[in-house]
Every structure is written in structure tokens, then in C-alpha cells.
Scaffold this motif. Structure first.
Motif, PDB file in Angstrom:
ATOM      1  N   PHE A  92       0.926  -1.084   0.075  1.00 45.44           N
ATOM      2  CA  PHE A  92       0.130   0.064   0.053  1.00 45.44           C
ATOM      3  C   PHE A  92       0.649   1.275   0.085  1.00 45.44           C
ATOM      4  CE2 PHE A  92      -3.605  -2.607   2.007  1.00 45.44           C
ATOM      5  CZ  PHE A  92      -4.153  -2.874   1.012  1.00 45.44           C
ATOM      6  N   MET A  93       2.271   0.995   0.112  1.00 42.05           N
ATOM      7  CA  MET A  93       2.975   2.248   0.033  1.00 42.05           C
ATOM      8  C   MET A  93       3.330   2.695  -1.382  1.00 42.05           C
ATOM      9  SD  MET A  93       4.066   3.289   3.211  1.00 42.05           S
ATOM     10  CE  MET A  93       5.795   4.077   2.715  1.00 42.05           C
ATOM     11  N   LYS A  94       3.011   1.771  -2.184  1.00 35.02           N
ATOM     12  CA  LYS A  94       3.255   1.978  -3.612  1.00 35.02           C
ATOM     13  C   LYS A  94       1.791   2.554  -4.408  1.00 35.02           C
ATOM     14  CE  LYS A  94       6.614  -1.416  -3.645  1.00 35.02           C
ATOM     15  NZ  LYS A  94       7.131  -2.858  -4.001  1.00 35.02           N
ATOM     16  N   ASP A  95       1.960   3.022  -5.301  1.00 35.64           N
ATOM     17  CA  ASP A  95       0.885   3.571  -6.253  1.00 35.64           C
ATOM     18  C   ASP A  95       0.432   2.439  -7.119  1.00 35.64           C
ATOM     19  OD1 ASP A  95       0.501   5.843  -4.906  1.00 35.64           O
ATOM     20  OD2 ASP A  95       2.020   6.762  -6.051  1.00 35.64           O
ATOM     21  N   PHE A  96      -0.690   2.051  -7.229  1.00 30.35           N
ATOM     22  CA  PHE A  96      -1.444   1.252  -8.283  1.00 30.35           C
ATOM     23  C   PHE A  96      -2.887   1.535  -8.453  1.00 30.35           C
ATOM     24  CE2 PHE A  96      -1.491  -0.825  -3.867  1.00 30.35           C
ATOM     25  CZ  PHE A  96      -2.653  -1.333  -4.141  1.00 30.35           C
ATOM     26  N   PRO A  97      -3.341   1.014  -9.644  1.00 25.22           N
ATOM     27  CA  PRO A  97      -4.658   1.233  -9.690  1.00 25.22           C
ATOM     28  C   PRO A  97      -5.763   0.705  -8.833  1.00 25.22           C
ATOM     29  CG  PRO A  97      -3.748   0.730 -11.997  1.00 25.22           C
ATOM     30  CD  PRO A  97      -2.835   0.554 -10.677  1.00 25.22           C
ATOM     31  N   GLY A  98      -6.706   1.535  -8.357  1.00 30.46           N
ATOM     32  CA  GLY A  98      -7.823   0.949  -7.308  1.00 30.46           C
ATOM     33  C   GLY A  98      -7.259   1.122  -5.943  1.00 30.46           C
ATOM     34  N   LYS A  99      -6.033   1.619  -5.415  1.00 30.20           N
ATOM     35  CA  LYS A  99      -5.464   1.465  -4.309  1.00 30.20           C
ATOM     36  C   LYS A  99      -6.437   2.248  -3.129  1.00 30.20           C
ATOM     37  CE  LYS A  99      -1.501   3.721  -1.723  1.00 30.20           C
ATOM     38  NZ  LYS A  99      -0.394   4.681  -1.780  1.00 30.20           N
ATOM     39  N   ALA A 100      -7.066   3.199  -3.301  1.00 30.84           N
ATOM     40  CA  ALA A 100      -7.943   3.738  -2.563  1.00 30.84           C
ATOM     41  C   ALA A 100      -8.747   2.422  -2.183  1.00 30.84           C
ATOM     42  CB  ALA A 100      -8.528   5.062  -2.787  1.00 30.84           C
ATOM     43  N   PHE A 101      -9.570   2.039  -3.249  1.00 32.69           N
ATOM     44  CA  PHE A 101     -10.534   0.826  -2.964  1.00 32.69           C
ATOM     45  C   PHE A 101     -10.099  -0.039  -2.203  1.00 32.69           C
ATOM     46  CE2 PHE A 101     -12.641  -3.091  -4.756  1.00 32.69           C
ATOM     47  CZ  PHE A 101     -13.712  -2.751  -4.286  1.00 32.69           C
ATOM     48  N   PHE A 102      -8.996  -0.820  -2.616  1.00 32.73           N
ATOM     49  CA  PHE A 102      -8.376  -2.054  -1.757  1.00 32.73           C
ATOM     50  C   PHE A 102      -8.107  -1.550  -0.318  1.00 32.73           C
ATOM     51  CE2 PHE A 102      -7.507  -3.438  -6.277  1.00 32.73           C
ATOM     52  CZ  PHE A 102      -8.152  -4.558  -6.303  1.00 32.73           C
ATOM     53  N   ARG A 103      -7.469  -0.304  -0.079  1.00 31.25           N
ATOM     54  CA  ARG A 103      -7.247  -0.059   1.319  1.00 31.25           C
ATOM     55  C   ARG A 103      -8.576  -0.057   2.190  1.00 31.25           C
ATOM     56  NH1 ARG A 103      -2.886   4.582   2.279  1.00 31.25           N
ATOM     57  NH2 ARG A 103      -3.489   4.045   4.263  1.00 31.25           N
ATOM     58  N   THR A 104      -9.566   0.511   1.543  1.00 31.03           N
ATOM     59  CA  THR A 104     -11.012   0.549   1.927  1.00 31.03           C
ATOM     60  C   THR A 104     -11.328  -0.753   2.280  1.00 31.03           C
ATOM     61  OG1 THR A 104     -11.746   2.681   1.107  1.00 31.03           O
ATOM     62  CG2 THR A 104     -13.237   1.456   2.033  1.00 31.03           C
ATOM     63  N   ILE A 105     -11.645  -1.712   1.294  1.00 28.54           N
ATOM     64  CA  ILE A 105     -12.175  -3.149   1.386  1.00 28.54           C
ATOM     65  C   ILE A 105     -11.164  -3.833   2.695  1.00 28.54           C
ATOM     66  CG2 ILE A 105     -12.227  -5.276   0.339  1.00 28.54           C
ATOM     67  CD1 ILE A 105     -14.211  -3.261  -0.565  1.00 28.54           C
ATOM     68  N   HIS A 106      -9.820  -3.583   2.722  1.00 27.14           N
ATOM     69  CA  HIS A 106      -8.977  -4.303   3.456  1.00 27.14           C
ATOM     70  C   HIS A 106      -9.268  -3.995   5.075  1.00 27.14           C
ATOM     71  CE1 HIS A 106      -5.217  -5.661   5.311  1.00 27.14           C
ATOM     72  NE2 HIS A 106      -4.972  -4.492   5.678  1.00 27.14           N
ATOM     73  N   THR A 107      -9.724  -2.745   5.123  1.00 29.48           N
ATOM     74  CA  THR A 107      -9.968  -2.113   6.431  1.00 29.48           C
ATOM     75  C   THR A 107     -11.332  -2.604   6.933  1.00 29.48           C
ATOM     76  OG1 THR A 107      -8.605  -0.310   5.636  1.00 29.48           O
ATOM     77  CG2 THR A 107      -9.755   0.049   7.813  1.00 29.48           C
ATOM     78  N   LEU A 108     -12.200  -2.958   6.131  1.00 32.30           N
ATOM     79  CA  LEU A 108     -13.747  -3.269   6.469  1.00 32.30           C
ATOM     80  C   LEU A 108     -13.886  -3.912   7.855  1.00 32.30           C
ATOM     81  CD1 LEU A 108     -15.858  -3.192   3.047  1.00 32.30           C
ATOM     82  CD2 LEU A 108     -15.765  -1.666   5.024  1.00 32.30           C
ATOM     83  N   PRO A 109     -12.831  -5.400   7.933  1.00 33.51           N
ATOM     84  CA  PRO A 109     -12.970  -5.931   9.115  1.00 33.51           C
ATOM     85  C   PRO A 109     -12.771  -5.543  10.388  1.00 33.51           C
ATOM     86  CG  PRO A 109     -11.855  -7.204   7.330  1.00 33.51           C
ATOM     87  CD  PRO A 109     -12.153  -5.704   6.876  1.00 33.51           C
ATOM     88  N   LEU A 110     -12.007  -4.391  10.483  1.00 34.60           N
ATOM     89  CA  LEU A 110     -11.643  -3.878  11.625  1.00 34.60           C
ATOM     90  C   LEU A 110     -13.092  -3.112  12.247  1.00 34.60           C
ATOM     91  CD1 LEU A 110      -8.323  -2.008  11.573  1.00 34.60           C
ATOM     92  CD2 LEU A 110      -9.018  -3.659  12.981  1.00 34.60           C
ATOM     93  N   ILE A 111     -14.047  -2.730  11.477  1.00 29.92           N
ATOM     94  CA  ILE A 111     -15.020  -1.991  12.123  1.00 29.92           C
ATOM     95  C   ILE A 111     -16.157  -2.957  12.651  1.00 29.92           C
ATOM     96  CG2 ILE A 111     -14.628   0.054  10.493  1.00 29.92           C
ATOM     97  CD1 ILE A 111     -16.932  -0.813   8.749  1.00 29.92           C
ATOM     98  N   MET A 112     -16.030  -4.320  12.241  1.00 32.59           N
ATOM     99  CA  MET A 112     -17.083  -5.400  12.728  1.00 32.59           C
ATOM    100  C   MET A 112     -16.810  -5.754  13.955  1.00 32.59           C
ATOM    101  SD  MET A 112     -17.279  -7.778   9.242  1.00 32.59           S
ATOM    102  CE  MET A 112     -17.272  -7.154   7.744  1.00 32.59           C
ATOM    103  N   ALA A 113     -17.951  -5.982  14.703  1.00 30.04           N
ATOM    104  CA  ALA A 113     -17.515  -6.374  16.093  1.00 30.04           C
ATOM    105  C   ALA A 113     -17.576  -8.078  16.053  1.00 30.04           C
ATOM    106  CB  ALA A 113     -19.240  -6.230  16.635  1.00 30.04           C
ATOM    107  N   PRO A 114     -16.761  -8.405  17.127  1.00 26.84           N
ATOM    108  CA  PRO A 114     -16.300  -9.888  16.998  1.00 26.84           C
ATOM    109  C   PRO A 114     -17.542 -10.629  17.130  1.00 26.84           C
ATOM    110  CG  PRO A 114     -15.168  -8.788  18.756  1.00 26.84           C
ATOM    111  CD  PRO A 114     -16.091  -7.516  18.246  1.00 26.84           C
ATOM    112  N   ILE A 115     -18.616 -10.563  17.582  1.00 24.70           N
ATOM    113  CA  ILE A 115     -19.735 -11.371  17.621  1.00 24.70           C
ATOM    114  C   ILE A 115     -20.151 -11.604  15.896  1.00 24.70           C
ATOM    115  CG2 ILE A 115     -21.503 -10.109  17.884  1.00 24.70           C
ATOM    116  CD1 ILE A 115     -21.202 -13.125  19.305  1.00 24.70           C
ATOM    117  N   ILE A 116     -20.156 -10.295  15.270  1.00 21.88           N
ATOM    118  CA  ILE A 116     -20.271 -10.309  13.846  1.00 21.88           C
ATOM    119  C   ILE A 116     -19.638 -11.121  12.963  1.00 21.88           C
ATOM    120  CG2 ILE A 116     -20.957  -9.166  11.917  1.00 21.88           C
ATOM    121  CD1 ILE A 116     -23.066  -8.575  14.195  1.00 21.88           C
ATOM    122  N   VAL A 117     -18.397 -11.048  13.412  1.00 22.53           N
ATOM    123  CA  VAL A 117     -17.052 -11.828  12.511  1.00 22.53           C
ATOM    124  C   VAL A 117     -17.509 -13.317  12.632  1.00 22.53           C
ATOM    125  CG1 VAL A 117     -14.753 -12.288  12.529  1.00 22.53           C
ATOM    126  CG2 VAL A 117     -15.465 -10.042  12.935  1.00 22.53           C
TER     127      VAL A 117
END
Length: 290
Positions: A92-117
Motif C-alpha cells: 500500500f506504500m506504492k501507487d497502483f490502480p484502485g489503491k484507495a478501493f483496496f485499502r478501504t476493503i482491506h480495512t472493513l473487518p476492523l469495524i465489525m464487532a467480534p460477534i459479527i465476525v
């Protein structure tokens, strides 16, 4: 003198919250751990039994087994998260197409409660409807975490990696972004390869952030309860009965509050010891050399 009073005044709300929600609960749990207490029994009074709860857990085979599988779970989960998190942070330190999208998708599990996971992974691993057993069948693998202890353990480790690797990635991105460019440019001029740059420049410079991240994940992994309880319930048998799950089953189904409190205190002590050992082996020698 006036500035010191102002400093303590500004810190007082934080100290109050820390004492109310951190220190006081610990002291209360420590006090309960020296009692035999079942609040739902015919006699709900706390009976002081000295260190009987601590003597009991030393010879409790179920607790010792849960501690063993917990340490294995923590090792595989935390090591995998650090390795994968560093690789993703570098990517993620490098530039590539769709970087912002992939970073957002990658971070989504963090906002989920453990019981939901736990619920999501329960659906994904159910043999009749889950996508993971369906895909593995194409390779001749029959996945059933309700019957296979190894499969259940591995799935809980993978679930934890999926849930918490984004935290490691974000922490390491912050550390990598803050590094000065001069040492890397000088190393490249001197002919150092990528492996040498990593071991002698990158790793020593991000070591404090890396150790802090490992401490956070180690403490979280040692007290894993919700997602594992939802996914496997601690089974099959005791394959995923981690200490957090063991404490839950002692305190709630068995209503053995005194013994559960003693286990909690011991687990907290072991967590502090492990963190201290990591610190003394990785940070303290470097400080002495400095």
C-alpha cells in the motif's frame, strides 16, 4: 507550580476514567478470586477461601489444556498477522490502480464487532451452506469444523488473521511513512540489496512500532472469546477452548465467579510476563547498545 497544578487538573478526567474502569475492576476481580462465590446458589454469600482457587487451577487439566491451545493460537495468529500486515503495508506504500478501493476493503473487518465476525465465519464454514466447504470440495477436501479438531483450530486462526491483520497493516503503514528517506538512499548508493536494507535499516527503525503492535495483538488474542464462541463454541471437544472461552464457561454456565476470577488474574499475569519477555529480548538490548 501553577503549571503542574494545571497539568494534573487536565489529567484528572482521564485518571478518573482509568481508575473507574481499569483499576477498580481489577482490584474487585482480585478480591473475588480469593473467595468461593456462586451468587445464584442457595447461599449467595462470598466465602473467603484464601488461595484455594489458585491451588485448584494449578491442577486443573482443562485449564492447562486451554492455556496450551491458547498459546498456540496466539503464536500462529500474531506471527501471521505481522508478516502479512508488513507485506500489505509495503504494497500500500506504492501507487497502483484502485489503491484507495483496496485499502478501504482491506480495512472493513476492523469495524465489525467480534460477534459479527464469528457469525460470518459460522455461515461460511457450515458444511451444508458454507462457501468455504463448497470450494474445498472441488479439491477433494471435506471441511467440517464440528468434527475435526485441527480444522476448527486452523479456521479460528484464519478468522483472527482476517479480522485483525488490517490493524497491523495500518500501524506499520504509519511507521513506514514516518521513516526518513536519507538512510535508504545512502544504502542504495553503497550497493545494499533489498534484504540488507530490510534487516539493517527498515526493521531497526520500525521496531518500536512493530513491538507495540505485537503487544496489542498479543493481549487481544489472549482474551479472544466472542468470535470463537460464536464459531465453534470451544469445540470440537476442547480444541478451541481458549482461556477466554474457558473463563466464560466457568463464570456464566457454571456461575463459579471466584474460580473464574482467579483464572482471569493468572491470564493477566501471564500476558504481562510474555510482553515483558518480548520487551527485554527485543527492545532493552538495543537501548543498552545505544
Amino acid at each position: 507550580m501553577q503549571s503542574k497544578k494545571l497539568g494534573w487538573l487536565l489529567l484528572s478526567p482521564t485518571l478518573f476514567i482509568l481508575g473507574l474502569f481499569g483499576i477498580f475492576p481489577f482490584i474487585y476481580v482480585l478480591w473475588v478470586s480469593f473467595h468461593e462465590w456462586n451468587p445464584f446458589a442457595a447461599n449467595p454469600e462470598k466465602l473467603f477461601n484464601w488461595a484455594a482457587n489458585y491451588r485448584k487451577l494449578v491442577f486443573d487439566a482443562q485449564f492447562l489444556a486451554s492455556l496450551g491451545v491458547t498459546l498456540a493460537f496466539v503464536f500462529f495468529a500474531v506471527v501471521s498477522e505481522v508478516v502479512i500486515g508488513y507485506i500489505l503495508a509495503q504494497a500500500f506504500m506504492k501507487d497502483f490502480p484502485g489503491k484507495a478501493f483496496f485499502r478501504t476493503i482491506h480495512t472493513l473487518p476492523l469495524i465489525m464487532a467480534p460477534i459479527i465476525v464469528g457469525s460470518i465465519w459460522k455461515l461460511m464454514t457450515t458444511p451444508s451452506i458454507g462457501i468455504i466447504p463448497h470450494l474445498l470440495k472441488n479439491f477433494g477436501i471435506d471441511l467440517n469444523i464440528g468434527q475435526s479438531a485441527i480444522a476448527a483450530f486452523c479456521i479460528t486462526v484464519i478468522m483472527d488473521i482476517w479480522h485483525w491483520t488490517p490493524l497491523v497493516t495500518l500501524s506499520l503503514i504509519a511507521a513506514l511513512v514516518s521513516l526518513p528517506a536519507d538512510p535508504f538512499e545512502q544504502a542504495q548508493i553503497d550497493g545494499a540489496n533489498k534484504r540488507q536494507i530490510f534487516w539493517h535499516i527498515t526493521l531497526p527503525m520500525i521496531r518500536p512500532a512493530l513491538i507495540a503492535t505485537v503487544f496489542i495483538r498479543l493481549m487481544d488474542a489472549m482474551r479472544t472469546v466472542d468470535e470463537v464462541l460464536m464459531l465453534t463454541g470451544g469445540g470440537p471437544g476442547s480444541a478451541t477452548r481458549y482461556v477466554g472461552v474457558h473463563i466464560y464457561k466457568e463464570v456464566f454456565p457454571k456461575t463459579n465467579y471466584g474460580y473464574g476470577s482467579a483464572i482471569s488474574v493468572i491470564v493477566l499475569y501471564l500476558t504481562i510476563v510474555i510482553c515483558w519477555l518480548l520487551y527485554t529480548s527485543l527492545i532493552a538490548p538495543r537501548n543498552k547498545r545505544g
